[in-house]
Design a protein around this motif. Structure first.
Motif, PDB file in Angstrom:
ATOM      1  N   LEU A  18       0.832  -1.202   0.000  1.00  0.00           N
ATOM      2  CA  LEU A  18       0.000   0.000   0.000  1.00  0.00           C
ATOM      3  C   LEU A  18       0.865   1.250   0.000  1.00  0.00           C
ATOM      4  O   LEU A  18       0.609   2.192  -0.745  1.00  0.00           O
ATOM      5  CB  LEU A  18      -0.941  -0.008   1.200  1.00  0.00           C
ATOM      6  N   GLY A  19       1.904   1.269   0.831  1.00  0.00           N
ATOM      7  CA  GLY A  19       2.805   2.416   0.876  1.00  0.00           C
ATOM      8  C   GLY A  19       3.466   2.674  -0.466  1.00  0.00           C
ATOM      9  O   GLY A  19       3.587   3.828  -0.897  1.00  0.00           O
ATOM     10  N   GLU A  20       3.878   1.605  -1.134  1.00  0.00           N
ATOM     11  CA  GLU A  20       4.492   1.756  -2.460  1.00  0.00           C
ATOM     12  C   GLU A  20       3.507   2.318  -3.468  1.00  0.00           C
ATOM     13  O   GLU A  20       3.855   3.160  -4.291  1.00  0.00           O
ATOM     14  CB  GLU A  20       5.041   0.411  -2.929  1.00  0.00           C
ATOM     15  N   ARG A  21       2.252   1.865  -3.420  1.00  0.00           N
ATOM     16  CA  ARG A  21       1.238   2.388  -4.349  1.00  0.00           C
ATOM     17  C   ARG A  21       0.936   3.847  -4.053  1.00  0.00           C
ATOM     18  O   ARG A  21       0.730   4.642  -4.973  1.00  0.00           O
ATOM     19  CB  ARG A  21      -0.069   1.568  -4.251  1.00  0.00           C
ATOM     20  N   LEU A  22       0.897   4.230  -2.779  1.00  0.00           N
ATOM     21  CA  LEU A  22       0.647   5.626  -2.436  1.00  0.00           C
ATOM     22  C   LEU A  22       1.789   6.513  -2.918  1.00  0.00           C
ATOM     23  O   LEU A  22       1.553   7.602  -3.458  1.00  0.00           O
ATOM     24  CB  LEU A  22       0.441   5.779  -0.926  1.00  0.00           C
ATOM     25  N   ARG A  23       3.029   6.056  -2.749  1.00  0.00           N
ATOM     26  CA  ARG A  23       4.177   6.830  -3.250  1.00  0.00           C
ATOM     27  C   ARG A  23       4.119   6.962  -4.772  1.00  0.00           C
ATOM     28  O   ARG A  23       4.381   8.032  -5.322  1.00  0.00           O
ATOM     29  CB  ARG A  23       5.490   6.154  -2.856  1.00  0.00           C
ATOM     30  N   GLU A  24       3.793   5.870  -5.438  1.00  0.00           N
ATOM     31  CA  GLU A  24       3.673   5.884  -6.901  1.00  0.00           C
ATOM     32  C   GLU A  24       2.592   6.876  -7.334  1.00  0.00           C
ATOM     33  O   GLU A  24       2.796   7.652  -8.266  1.00  0.00           O
ATOM     34  CB  GLU A  24       3.339   4.476  -7.389  1.00  0.00           C
ATOM     35  N   PHE A  25       1.459   6.867  -6.640  1.00  0.00           N
ATOM     36  CA  PHE A  25       0.375   7.781  -6.969  1.00  0.00           C
ATOM     37  C   PHE A  25       0.805   9.234  -6.816  1.00  0.00           C
ATOM     38  O   PHE A  25       0.534  10.066  -7.678  1.00  0.00           O
ATOM     39  CB  PHE A  25      -0.853   7.495  -6.083  1.00  0.00           C
ATOM     40  N   VAL A  26       1.494   9.555  -5.710  1.00  0.00           N
ATOM     41  CA  VAL A  26       1.939  10.928  -5.486  1.00  0.00           C
ATOM     42  C   VAL A  26       2.996  11.333  -6.507  1.00  0.00           C
ATOM     43  O   VAL A  26       3.011  12.478  -6.970  1.00  0.00           O
ATOM     44  CB  VAL A  26       2.449  11.118  -4.037  1.00  0.00           C
ATOM     45  N   ASP A  27       3.859  10.404  -6.899  1.00  0.00           N
ATOM     46  CA  ASP A  27       4.836  10.711  -7.949  1.00  0.00           C
ATOM     47  C   ASP A  27       4.146  11.098  -9.252  1.00  0.00           C
ATOM     48  O   ASP A  27       4.584  12.009  -9.957  1.00  0.00           O
ATOM     49  CB  ASP A  27       5.771   9.524  -8.203  1.00  0.00           C
ATOM     50  N   LEU A  28       3.062  10.419  -9.558  1.00  0.00           N
ATOM     51  CA  LEU A  28       2.309  10.701 -10.788  1.00  0.00           C
ATOM     52  C   LEU A  28       1.359  11.888 -10.633  1.00  0.00           C
ATOM     53  O   LEU A  28       0.988  12.514 -11.629  1.00  0.00           O
ATOM     54  CB  LEU A  28       1.505   9.464 -11.198  1.00  0.00           C
ATOM     55  N   ASN A  29       0.956  12.183  -9.407  1.00  0.00           N
ATOM     56  CA  ASN A  29      -0.035  13.226  -9.127  1.00  0.00           C
ATOM     57  C   ASN A  29       0.417  14.056  -7.933  1.00  0.00           C
ATOM     58  O   ASN A  29      -0.188  13.996  -6.854  1.00  0.00           O
ATOM     59  CB  ASN A  29      -1.396  12.593  -8.814  1.00  0.00           C
ATOM     60  N   PRO A  30       1.466  14.851  -8.083  1.00  0.00           N
ATOM     61  CA  PRO A  30       2.021  15.579  -6.936  1.00  0.00           C
ATOM     62  C   PRO A  30       1.038  16.547  -6.271  1.00  0.00           C
ATOM     63  O   PRO A  30       1.206  16.880  -5.095  1.00  0.00           O
ATOM     64  CB  PRO A  30       3.223  16.323  -7.520  1.00  0.00           C
ATOM     65  N   GLU A  31       0.012  16.958  -6.971  1.00  0.00           N
ATOM     66  CA  GLU A  31      -0.968  17.862  -6.375  1.00  0.00           C
ATOM     67  C   GLU A  31      -1.769  17.190  -5.253  1.00  0.00           C
ATOM     68  O   GLU A  31      -2.432  17.858  -4.469  1.00  0.00           O
ATOM     69  CB  GLU A  31      -1.916  18.433  -7.440  1.00  0.00           C
ATOM     70  N   PHE A  32      -1.698  15.864  -5.156  1.00  0.00           N
ATOM     71  CA  PHE A  32      -2.402  15.123  -4.112  1.00  0.00           C
ATOM     72  C   PHE A  32      -1.500  14.745  -2.942  1.00  0.00           C
ATOM     73  O   PHE A  32      -1.887  13.943  -2.086  1.00  0.00           O
ATOM     74  CB  PHE A  32      -3.041  13.851  -4.689  1.00  0.00           C
ATOM     75  N   GLU A  33      -0.312  15.331  -2.887  1.00  0.00           N
ATOM     76  CA  GLU A  33       0.638  14.980  -1.829  1.00  0.00           C
ATOM     77  C   GLU A  33       0.047  15.200  -0.428  1.00  0.00           C
ATOM     78  O   GLU A  33       0.144  14.323   0.438  1.00  0.00           O
ATOM     79  CB  GLU A  33       1.917  15.793  -1.975  1.00  0.00           C
TER      80      GLU A  33
END
Length: 58
Positions: free
Chosen positions: A25-40
């Motif tokens: 889950l942590g890896e997917r959340l990091r991946e998501f933020v890398d692709l969508n930094p506005e959701f950090e």
């Protein structure tokens, strides 16, 4: 119903029988933020909330 409920419902419907680790889950959340930094910030808040669910002081 909140707009996000649709996404949550889709997640449960598609992957509800799966078991995942917190590491995954942590890896997917990091991946998501890398692709969508506005959701950090919201992702940080979600992760912190999940990490502290069992804290009695909060």
């Amino acid at each position: 119903m909140y707009f996000t409920d649709r996404g949550i419902e889709e997640l449960v419907e598609r992957r509800g029988e799966e078991e995942v680790s917190v590491l995954w889950l942590g890896e997917r959340l990091r991946e998501f933020v890398d692709l969508n930094p506005e959701f950090e910030t919201p992702i940080e808040r979600l992760a912190t909330w999940l990490a502290r669910l069992d804290d009695e002081d909060d």
